[in-house]
Design a protein around this motif. Structure first.
Motif, mmCIF file in Angstrom:
data_model
loop_
_atom_site.group_PDB
_atom_site.id
_atom_site.type_symbol
_atom_site.label_atom_id
_atom_site.label_comp_id
_atom_site.label_asym_id
_atom_site.label_seq_id
_atom_site.Cartn_x
_atom_site.Cartn_y
_atom_site.Cartn_z
ATOM 1 N N UNK A 290 0.832 -1.204 0.000
ATOM 2 C CA UNK A 290 0.000 0.000 0.000
ATOM 3 C C UNK A 290 0.863 1.248 0.000
ATOM 4 N N UNK A 291 1.920 1.207 0.808
ATOM 5 C CA UNK A 291 2.837 2.344 0.825
ATOM 6 C C UNK A 291 3.439 2.561 -0.565
ATOM 7 N N UNK A 292 3.802 1.493 -1.234
ATOM 8 C CA UNK A 292 4.407 1.623 -2.555
ATOM 9 C C UNK A 292 3.461 2.258 -3.562
ATOM 10 N N UNK A 293 2.188 1.867 -3.543
ATOM 11 C CA UNK A 293 1.254 2.273 -4.593
ATOM 12 C C UNK A 293 0.587 3.617 -4.347
ATOM 13 N N UNK A 294 0.326 3.973 -3.088
ATOM 14 C CA UNK A 294 -0.574 5.101 -2.869
ATOM 15 C C UNK A 294 -0.026 6.415 -3.417
ATOM 16 N N UNK A 295 1.265 6.680 -3.214
ATOM 17 C CA UNK A 295 1.818 7.971 -3.615
ATOM 18 C C UNK A 295 1.901 8.143 -5.125
ATOM 19 N N UNK A 296 2.429 7.165 -5.882
ATOM 20 C CA UNK A 296 2.411 7.337 -7.343
ATOM 21 C C UNK A 296 0.999 7.567 -7.886
ATOM 22 N N UNK A 297 0.016 6.877 -7.333
ATOM 23 C CA UNK A 297 -1.346 7.034 -7.828
ATOM 24 C C UNK A 297 -1.907 8.408 -7.487
ATOM 25 N N UNK A 298 -1.589 8.938 -6.302
ATOM 26 C CA UNK A 298 -2.048 10.273 -5.933
ATOM 27 C C UNK A 298 -1.392 11.361 -6.785
ATOM 28 N N UNK A 299 -0.156 11.130 -7.212
ATOM 29 C CA UNK A 299 0.552 12.115 -8.028
ATOM 30 C C UNK A 299 0.136 12.039 -9.490
ATOM 31 N N UNK A 300 -0.045 10.840 -10.006
ATOM 32 C CA UNK A 300 -0.325 10.673 -11.433
ATOM 33 C C UNK A 300 -1.800 10.876 -11.772
ATOM 34 N N UNK A 301 -2.686 10.614 -10.835
ATOM 35 C CA UNK A 301 -4.121 10.783 -11.111
ATOM 36 C C UNK A 301 -4.463 12.193 -11.593
ATOM 37 N N UNK A 302 -3.963 13.271 -10.951
ATOM 38 C CA UNK A 302 -4.257 14.615 -11.479
ATOM 39 C C UNK A 302 -3.695 14.838 -12.881
ATOM 40 N N UNK A 303 -2.574 14.188 -13.190
ATOM 41 C CA UNK A 303 -2.020 14.304 -14.541
ATOM 42 C C UNK A 303 -2.976 13.695 -15.566
ATOM 43 N N UNK A 304 -3.602 12.589 -15.204
ATOM 44 C CA UNK A 304 -4.542 11.925 -16.106
ATOM 45 C C UNK A 304 -5.811 12.754 -16.272
ATOM 46 N N UNK A 305 -6.316 13.283 -15.147
ATOM 47 C CA UNK A 305 -7.575 14.020 -15.174
ATOM 48 C C UNK A 305 -7.408 15.459 -15.649
ATOM 49 N N UNK A 306 -6.185 15.986 -15.508
ATOM 50 C CA UNK A 306 -5.940 17.350 -15.953
ATOM 51 C C UNK A 306 -6.318 18.418 -14.954
ATOM 52 N N UNK A 307 -6.543 18.045 -13.714
ATOM 53 C CA UNK A 307 -6.874 19.026 -12.683
ATOM 54 C C UNK A 307 -6.584 18.431 -11.315
ATOM 55 N N UNK A 308 -6.508 19.315 -10.308
ATOM 56 C CA UNK A 308 -6.289 18.850 -8.939
ATOM 57 C C UNK A 308 -7.476 18.013 -8.481
#
Length: 712
Positions: free
Chosen positions: A332-350
């Protein structure tokens, strides 16, 4: 990322193999069970704290302390494992220890690294792709913490664009510690003979004392190095190791003491997660609360009274949801941060809070799958040590290869539009002003990025004025500067530039204007230090910015001694956001009044430039075929209330010339990202050197208008 301690937690403390004498049997009966549900639950609390902190959920402002808890847990579990295995097998235990680390860490970690680097290539801003891939390489070799420290990244500063691999810094710290610690244990085992435990205890106590002292010393002086360095974190792992060394003695704690201590320790950990925040100087002395709390929980849990069902903290920590969280905590520690950082990149907004909550849930699902499919099977796979070493090389090599492939195949960063030209002049004559205004209007309509864009987006980060290299733009810790004379060094008149980096950004324009108008230009500016008389909190130092107050006072005295022809003052309007607009305006007036009282200089307040609110080079690189998407609506470029309050206060004070540069760089209520072949901003708020130079005719005319008239 010290969520990696093995699940078997020995409770007793034997530093060597020994025959089962009656005394040994009695001691063995005092040992807690191998598996420690309380530690599993504590691990779950730690990872939940970190995840909620990163996701900005439920008010867990100090959730970063979860990493410290992980370090203590890991120090305890791994040292227990080493004491038993080295005690039984000596130096022959080390290959098995290191292969155990490989199969415990690498399969899941390298999976996340490869997935993150690939996702960054697809969705990250073009200028971020290469740095993320480089982070992947440093992560693979357990060196990311020092890369981050060297770059001055402030982990607690949410304003900085963070790498999706940044959280791997803690794994690097842990593995650096365990590169040396097993060898030291072996040496003590062989050299200490009959006093092994005492020698290990002294060694660990020395590490705890020395590392903690260094952490307290360094935190207010260099927050990034204090946060990421092994030297400032080793004491947390060593304290866990000390608990492991004394586990058999701790197992004899009286039941009331064990129960009370366990709850108090847990309360300390929980309290620090909610009481601390991004402005807590950390780690420093503040880390003592969660670290000591975690050590007390683990130590009291060594006694039977600390276990589940005995009224101790283990009753809470042994609950099934926490046991589940502890099992999947590493993944969980490994996955949570990359997903929190990359998700806004995918959606295009905070992300909104429901979206952040959804990403947290998805990361937990990814963690469960990783635990079932990769982490647990790999840990259970029995292979000879040589095969595991070879497998580790293959896993690491795969991650490095993925990063190299991404670096070798970056997204396009240079425009293919026709080469553009733009007018350059010395003085802002009416004709030149018309041409410059026309260039701004044309810039608003620019679509294709010109192939001769200056600076190119990829080089914009390093496009800083010359004073950044010669000490004339004071660094965070500096409080003095030299003469710092530019322009026409033999000029009759002198202008002093006084303020922060939003004053420094005008230096290229003033240097060229100084040469044109034959003025001396003195650059006295300081990073992150507003010219206003106020006390600031600096996020990078993570403490009160005392150096700013010292520098400001010294520089005002230097200006008074120099008594220049003109003093130009400006600073970032976004500084000191905790101050009201009125208070900020009053602090501006206080500085200007000091200059008026101590000099005969003409005072110019150069109003702040508009704020794009996004990284302009990143935006341009991502919109090479339509750079107008990066234009700034002027309505979003200012804190209007603060801007107006400062202007009104200075007008009421009198004796100050207000200069608004908005009309120099904006038109039709918008500011272009590109004018001709010039990129306006080098980042999210500072003018590029080339655009600053392009505005030199405006500054030349300003200086000429301020030039003293000869007496008749």
């Amino acid at each position: 990322m010290a969520v990696t301690g093995d699940h078997l937690a020995a409770g007793g403390a034997t530093a060597e193999a020994r025959p089962l004498t009656r005394q040994a049997v009695r001691e063995d009966r005092a040992k807690p069970a191998k598996f420690r549900p309380d530690i599993e639950g504590l691990r779950a609390f730690a990872v939940v704290s970190v995840v909620l902190y990163h996701a900005d959920l439920l008010g867990v402002r100090g959730g970063f302390i979860g990493v410290d808890v992980f370090f203590v847990i890991s120090g305890f579990l791994i040292t227990r494992l080493l004491l038993e295995s080295v005690g039984e097998r000596g130096i022959r235990a080390l290959p098995t220890f290191y292969t155990r680390r490989i199969r415990r860490l690498l399969p899941a970690a390298m999976t996340v690294v490869v997935a993150t680097v690939a996702a960054a290539r697809i969705w990250a801003p073009p200028l971020s792709v290469r740095p993320i891939a480089v982070d992947g390489i440093f992560t693979t070799f357990y060196g990311l913490n020092y890369r981050l420290a060297f770059e001055g990244t402030q982990y607690l500063n949410e304003g900085n664009a963070a790498s999706p691999l940044q959280h791997f810094w803690s794994l690097a710290v842990e593995e650096q510690f365990y590169l040396c610690w097993p060898i030291l244990i072996v040496l003590v085992m062989y050299l200490g003979r009959r006093h092994r435990s005492a020698l290990l205890g002294v060694l660990l106590a020395a590490i705890v004392a020395g590392s903690f002292y260094y952490s307290v010393f360094l935190t207010p002086r260099d927050a990034p190095w204090a946060y990421f360095s092994l030297a400032t974190r080793a004491w947390e792992l060593a304290l866990g190791a000390l608990v492991a060394l004394g586990a058999s003695q701790l197992a004899r704690l009286p039941r009331p003491a064990a129960v009370a201590g366990g709850w108090l320790g847990l309360a300390a950990v929980v309290a620090s997660a909610f009481v601390y925040n991004n402005q807590t100087p950390y780690p420093g002395s503040a880390a003592a609360l969660p670290v000591a709390g975690a050590a007390v929980v683990i130590g009291c849990g060594c006694a039977a009274a600390g276990g589940a069902g005995a009224g101790g903290a283990g009753v809470l920590l042994g609950l099934r949801p926490l046991q589940f969280g502890g099992r999947v905590s590493y993944s969980w520690y490994l996955w949570h941060w990359p997903m929190l950082v990359i998700a806004p990149m995918i959606l295009g907004h905070a992300l909104s809070w429901p979206q952040r909550l959804a990403v947290v849930a998805l990361s937990l699902a990814a963690a469960f799958v990783t635990f079932k499919v990769i982490e647990n099977p790999a840990r259970s796979l029995k292979l000879p040590n040589p095969q595991w070493f070879a497998g580790g090389l293959v896993l690491s090599g795969t991650a490095v290869l993925a990063a190299v492939v991404v670096i070798a195949n970056p997204p396009p960063l240079v425009g293919t539009g026709r080469a553009a030209t733009i007018v350059h002049a010395h003085t802002a004559t009416p004709a030149v002003v018309r041409e410059m205004n026309a260039a701004i209007i044309a810039g608003l309509k620019t679509k294709d990025a010109p192939r001769n864009l200056t600076p190119q987006s990829a080089q914009a980060q390093n496009d800083v004025p010359v004073s950044s290299y010669d000490g004339c733009h004071a660094s965070l810790l500096a409080v003095t500067q030299g003469p710092c004379v530019f322009g026409d060094k033999h000029g009759k008149y002198t202008v002093v530039l006084f303020g922060d980096s939003h004053m420094q950004q005008w230096q290229p324009a003033f240097i060229r204007a100084g040469i044109n108008a034959r003025w001396r230009v003195v650059n006295w500016t300081k990073a992150g230090c507003a010219p206003q008389k106020l006390t600031e909190f600096n996020a990078q130092l993570n403490r009160t910015y005392t150096e700013c107050n010292t520098w400001r006072a010294l520089t005002l005295r230097k200006i008074a001694a120099l008594n220049p022809t003109v003093v130009v003052v400006t600073g970032a309007d976004v500084e000191a956001q905790t101050l009201s607009s009125t208070a900020f305006a009053d602090s501006t007036v206080a500085t200007v009044r000091t200059l008026q009282r101590t000099t005969t200089s003409k005072i110019v307040y150069l109003e702040d430039t508009p704020y794009p609110g996004h990284d302009v080079p990143d935006c341009v690189a991502a919109h090479l075929d339509d750079v107008s998407a990066c234009n700034l609506p002027l309505s979003k470029g200012y804190n209007q209330a603060r801007h107006q309050a400062v202007n009104q206060a200075l007008q009421e004070l009198g004796g100050v010339r207000l200069v608004d540069p908005t009309g120099w760089m904006c038109a039709d209520n918008a500011c272009p990202a590109v004018v001709g072949n010039i990129l306006l901003f080098r980042d999210q708020s500072h003018l590029s050197v080339e655009f600053s130079r392009w505005l030199a005719p405006r500054i030349t005319s300003l200086l000429v208008s301020l030039q003293p008239r000869p007496a008749r």
